[in-house]
Scaffold this active site. Sequence first.
Site, PDB file in Angstrom:
ATOM      1  N   SER A 134     -31.373 -18.845   8.135  1.00  0.00           N
ATOM      2  CA  SER A 134     -31.524 -19.909   9.141  1.00  0.00           C
ATOM      3  C   SER A 134     -32.636 -19.491  10.086  1.00  0.00           C
ATOM      4  O   SER A 134     -32.951 -18.300  10.200  1.00  0.00           O
ATOM      5  CB  SER A 134     -30.224 -20.020   9.932  1.00  0.00           C
ATOM      6  OG  SER A 134     -30.389 -20.847  11.067  1.00  0.00           O
ATOM      7  N   TYR A 147     -22.275 -16.672  14.558  1.00  0.00           N
ATOM      8  CA  TYR A 147     -23.090 -17.245  13.469  1.00  0.00           C
ATOM      9  C   TYR A 147     -24.428 -16.496  13.388  1.00  0.00           C
ATOM     10  O   TYR A 147     -24.848 -16.073  12.310  1.00  0.00           O
ATOM     11  CB  TYR A 147     -23.301 -18.740  13.727  1.00  0.00           C
ATOM     12  CG  TYR A 147     -24.182 -19.415  12.703  1.00  0.00           C
ATOM     13  CD1 TYR A 147     -23.721 -19.675  11.415  1.00  0.00           C
ATOM     14  CD2 TYR A 147     -25.484 -19.805  13.020  1.00  0.00           C
ATOM     15  CE1 TYR A 147     -24.531 -20.295  10.466  1.00  0.00           C
ATOM     16  CE2 TYR A 147     -26.297 -20.434  12.080  1.00  0.00           C
ATOM     17  CZ  TYR A 147     -25.820 -20.678  10.809  1.00  0.00           C
ATOM     18  OH  TYR A 147     -26.626 -21.297   9.880  1.00  0.00           O
TER      19      TYR A 147
END
Length: 268
Positions: A134, A147
């Site tokens: 990401s 995360y």
Amino acid sequence: MPQTVLITGSSSGIGEATALLFHQRGWNVIATMRNPGERKTRLHEIDAIEKIHLDVLDTASMDAALEQALAKFSRIDVLVNNAGYGLVGPFEASTPEQIRRQFDTNLFGLMELTRRILPHFRENRHGTLINVASIGGRLTFPLYSLYHGTKWALEGFSESLQHELRPFGIRVKIIEPGPIKTDFYDRSMEIMRNDELTIYDEFVTRRMKNMTRSVTLGLQPRAVAKTIVRAASTRSWKLRYPVGSMGMLVMRRLLPDRLFNGIIRLAT
Ligand SMILES: NC(=O)c1ccc[n+]([C@@H]2O[C@H](COP(=O)([O-])OP(=O)(O)OC[C@H]3O[C@@H](n4cnc5c(N)ncnc54)[C@H](OP(=O)(O)O)[C@@H]3O)[C@@H](O)[C@H]2O)c1
């Protein structure tokens, strides 16, 4: 002869779009998902795409999926480690179970599957490992600490791994999407809440509202799928493939930490 790709988390979003695009480009596709019998996806309309059960929290399901895939196609050329979800909220509100499940799903499960496929890649002296990280593996936003922890770890893991796998002809690719319009911000997102911890409420409300607004500007999952297919098809050893949010990544590279993180606080 067509090449074969195995993808995790193919039931929606980036995984589903990627499976479809590989199929359209003539690849053999093994689209793995937690519940292939229950979730009806666009992939279920295409018989040529193999839908196989694989839960990244269950190593027995990995062994069974790889066995089934190799029985069908005898060779896997590319593994796309895509399955994952976001655990969001103030870290202080997290439970040990939530932390463990976030890392087990986004990181340790991915490592287990990777370890299982490497002997096959080594034997063939060929294979590409594509890890969906990401933009959140290069920079951070508030409330995503756990995360980000998984995605930053995935970046380091993948970057180091490329060195030891290169002599065997195995490529490692990191895909770094910015905001993408998928179920990630909806059914796949787990919010950390603790009713006795109201001190963060105002911070959370403001940040979540801003975050939701920025997601409306996100790209479609097909944009990530195109990048993944490109990374799978190239002979280049390039490691990182950002998708969208290039301005943020350039700023991250050029600005000192203090300035960059000040901008993040203002913008989120
Ligand atoms: N959307 C974004 O803005 C964005 C940005 C950067 C990176 N990413 C990354 O992209 C990847 C895919 O996310 P997405 O945006 O496509 O969201 P999504 O549509 O919610 O897809 C997530 C997929 O992961 C699967 N999954 C979750 N836990 C699993 C498990 N234990 N075993 C197997 N599969 C599991 C889900 O399966 P079920 O259907 O069974 O729940 C679903 O297929 C994730 O790694 C995410 O971190 C997304």
